[in-house]
Each structure stands twice: as C-alpha cells, then as structure tokens.
Enzyme design. Structure first.
Site, PDB file in Angstrom:
ATOM      1  N   GLY A 115      -9.845   2.391   6.078  1.00  0.00           N
ATOM      2  CA  GLY A 115      -8.772   2.810   5.190  1.00  0.00           C
ATOM      3  C   GLY A 115      -8.293   1.634   4.351  1.00  0.00           C
ATOM      4  N   CYS A 116      -7.640   1.924   3.231  1.00  0.00           N
ATOM      5  CA  CYS A 116      -7.246   0.846   2.317  1.00  0.00           C
ATOM      6  C   CYS A 116      -6.161  -0.050   2.931  1.00  0.00           C
ATOM      7  CB  CYS A 116      -6.809   1.415   0.977  1.00  0.00           C
ATOM      8  SG  CYS A 116      -5.517   2.679   1.058  1.00  0.00           S
ATOM      9  N   HIS A 117      -5.048   0.536   3.382  1.00  0.00           N
ATOM     10  CA  HIS A 117      -4.011  -0.283   4.009  1.00  0.00           C
ATOM     11  C   HIS A 117      -4.560  -0.986   5.248  1.00  0.00           C
ATOM     12  CE1 HIS A 117      -0.745   1.163   1.478  1.00  0.00           C
ATOM     13  NE2 HIS A 117      -1.093   2.413   1.726  1.00  0.00           N
ATOM     14  N   THR A 119      -7.561  -1.993   5.807  1.00  0.00           N
ATOM     15  CA  THR A 119      -8.391  -3.129   5.400  1.00  0.00           C
ATOM     16  C   THR A 119      -7.548  -4.385   5.249  1.00  0.00           C
ATOM     17  OG1 THR A 119     -10.072  -1.776   4.297  1.00  0.00           O
ATOM     18  CG2 THR A 119      -9.821  -4.041   3.518  1.00  0.00           C
ATOM     19  N   PHE A 285      -6.429  -7.155  -2.814  1.00  0.00           N
ATOM     20  CA  PHE A 285      -7.701  -6.481  -3.089  1.00  0.00           C
ATOM     21  C   PHE A 285      -7.434  -5.215  -3.885  1.00  0.00           C
ATOM     22  CE2 PHE A 285      -5.961  -5.102   0.890  1.00  0.00           C
ATOM     23  CZ  PHE A 285      -6.303  -3.776   1.069  1.00  0.00           C
TER      24      PHE A 285
END
Length: 313
Positions: A115-117, A119, A285
C-alpha cells in the site's frame, strides 16, 4: 518469446499507471481485453490463464475472485489490492525490505504489492526493527500526507470538479478511528507488537507522498546522535536503485520538505532530520510510483529476471 502480461482492472488509476509504464516497452507482450468484455468472467479467465504475469488492480473481493480463476500453475500474480498483503503464501513486494526479500519475490508466484502509506511507514520503520535499534513493542505514531490521486477516480473527480466544496482546498486528516486498511501490513511487515497511531492526510495536489515517523532518542537503542541514525539508514539502503537516503543532516540539514517532491518518479527518498535528541524520518515518494504502479512494475521486472529499474528510471 516475450512474456505475456495482463492487467486485470486496467481502467482504474493504478491499472492505467501500470499500463502507461508498460505500453512503450518492446520486451513484453501486453494482453488486452476487449472493452465490451472487460466484465466478462469467461474472457477474463482466459486472459488470466494465458498470461505469464498478471497484475490485479481490483477491489479486494474482486482480487480474491480473480485469484480463484487462475488455474495455470505458471501464471504469476502481482496483486495491487489490500486483499493479500498479510496473507499466508504471498510474498510482500518491497524488495528493499531486508536481505533476501528480493530473492523471495523472484521465486514467488504470488506477490502482494504494498500500500502507498504502508510503503512510507515500512521504509522508515522496518530497518530500525531489523537492525535491533527500535524495540518491537515501541509506541509509534506516523502521519502521512498524500495527493488526492491516491483516492482513485472518484476522489480525483471531486477535487477537480469546477464546483467543488471549498473545504477541499485544505489538508484533510482522515481514518481517525485508527482502522485504516494499511495498518495490518504496517504492523506485520515491520514485525511490531502493536500498530502505530496513524494519521493519513489528503491534500489539494495531484500526487506525491510524505510519510513521517517521529522518534525520541530514548525510544531507540544504541543511537546516540542524529548522525548515527542517518548512518544506520545510509548503510541499510546502500546500493539500492529505488530507495535513496538524503545527505547527512548533520552536514546538510533539511529546512523544509514538500510532499510532491518525488511526483512523477518511481523511486523513494529517506530524509532524516531533527536534533541529537528528537528525530523525524520522512519517506518522500510518488503515491502512484513507488507507492503503487511503479512498485508493481519493479516487482514484475524481478519476477522476469530483468534489471528491476527497467522502464522506471
């Protein structure tokens, strides 16, 4: 023969971004479904089983269903949904996580894309746990600022509407009940005894993330200074192509950070800041890059035995 690649759910934000990264490549064969058949289970099943690599860019329940349609033992799956990130038998697709992770991905047929968060949090926290510098039972907090593209097509439309609510011009903390869907992987992948207190924040810009963990020196073991903390990250990520550590803050301190600093890129920066007593560590990012589609393509490259930066840098 070129490897065959199919994106199930190409119409969503993540699927479109993966497609954009692959469409210009001549080393793979992209399998495309007819527009009028993209919800036809039989046609999807045919393509899922014809592919060497499948990307699942679907809601969780649909991703689970798609996995059940795969009967070809040689088909390798990269799931971009939340469904399998803590599931047995799936390898977590963050190659830089720890020694051996890249090899585990290469040998797997089931890879869960982060997942983005998650990561951001994992890139900051996992090294400290792995090195024994942060106790597994530490009380942690994290805030993570993201552009609105992370919410998918519906949120993008809300933010880009001409008559949008004026409240959308301000940052919006959400998930305040501590039930965010990324919390299970944040805890498990870092090996923590408890999940962090987590505050995701969406703001009025398209893409880019800044995920920050704040730490007192007293929370850490054998970290006597800001320089020592920076050195731990610099050594941990040395030689990585897609994760970089900013210069020593004792010599080049960061005065301020912008959450969209890595927009349009597929790699990630670690920024250590603070004093010798209190630290912040921020992952910068692109939520659509290293936070989603760029990471998925990096995992595909590893599965195919290609240089993992192919088509990304």
């Amino acid at each position: 023969m070129k490897p065959k690649v199919y994106i199930d759910g190409k119409e969503g934000t993540t699927g479109l971004q993966i497609y954009d990264r692959l469409a210009a490549r001549d080393d793979i064969d992209l399998l495309l479904i007819d527009e009028d058949k993209r919800k036809d289970t039989d046609e999807r099943k045919k393509l899922l089983n014809a592919a060497d690599i499948v990307f699942l860019c679907l809601p969780d329940a649909a991703a689970v269903e798609a996995v059940g349609l795969v009967e070809n033992p040689d088909t390798r799956i990269i799931d971009a949904s939340t469904a399998h990130r803590t599931a047995p038998g799936w390898v977590y697709g963050f190659p830089e996580l720890k020694p051996g992770q890249r090899q585990a991905i290469a040998a797997s047929k089931r890879v869960a894309n982060p997942g983005c968060h998650a990561t951001g949090f994992i890139s900051v926290t996992a090294p400290l746990v792995e090195l024994g510098l942060l106790p597994k039972d530490a009380d942690l907090s994290c805030f993570s600022l993201t552009g609105y593209s992370g919410g998918g097509k519906k949120m993008i439309a809300q933010y880009e509407a001409e008559d949008r609510d004026a409240a959308l011009s301000a940052p919006c903390p959400y998930g305040l009940g501590q039930g965010h869907k990324h919390l299970p992987e944040m805890q498990k992948i870092c090996g923590l005894a408890k999940a962090p207190v987590f505050v995701p924040i969406v703001d009025d810009y398209y893409k880019g993330m800044a995920t920050t963990v704040a730490l007192h020196r007293s929370q850490l073991r054998a970290v006597p200074s800001l320089h020592a903390l920076w050195r731990a990250y610099a050594d941990y990520y040395a030689g990585q192509a897609m994760v970089h550590v900013d210069p020593d803050p004792a010599e080049s301190p960061a005065a301020k950070l912008y959450a969209n600093a890595m927009a349009g890129r597929n790699d990630l920066r670690i920024v250590v800041a603070g004093s010798d007593e209190a630290f912040t560590v921020t992952a910068l990012f692109d939520n659509l890059g290293k936070g989603a589609s760029g990471a998925a393509v990096q995992n595909m490259n590893i599965l195919l035995g290609l240089p993992e930066t192919t088509g990304l840098l």
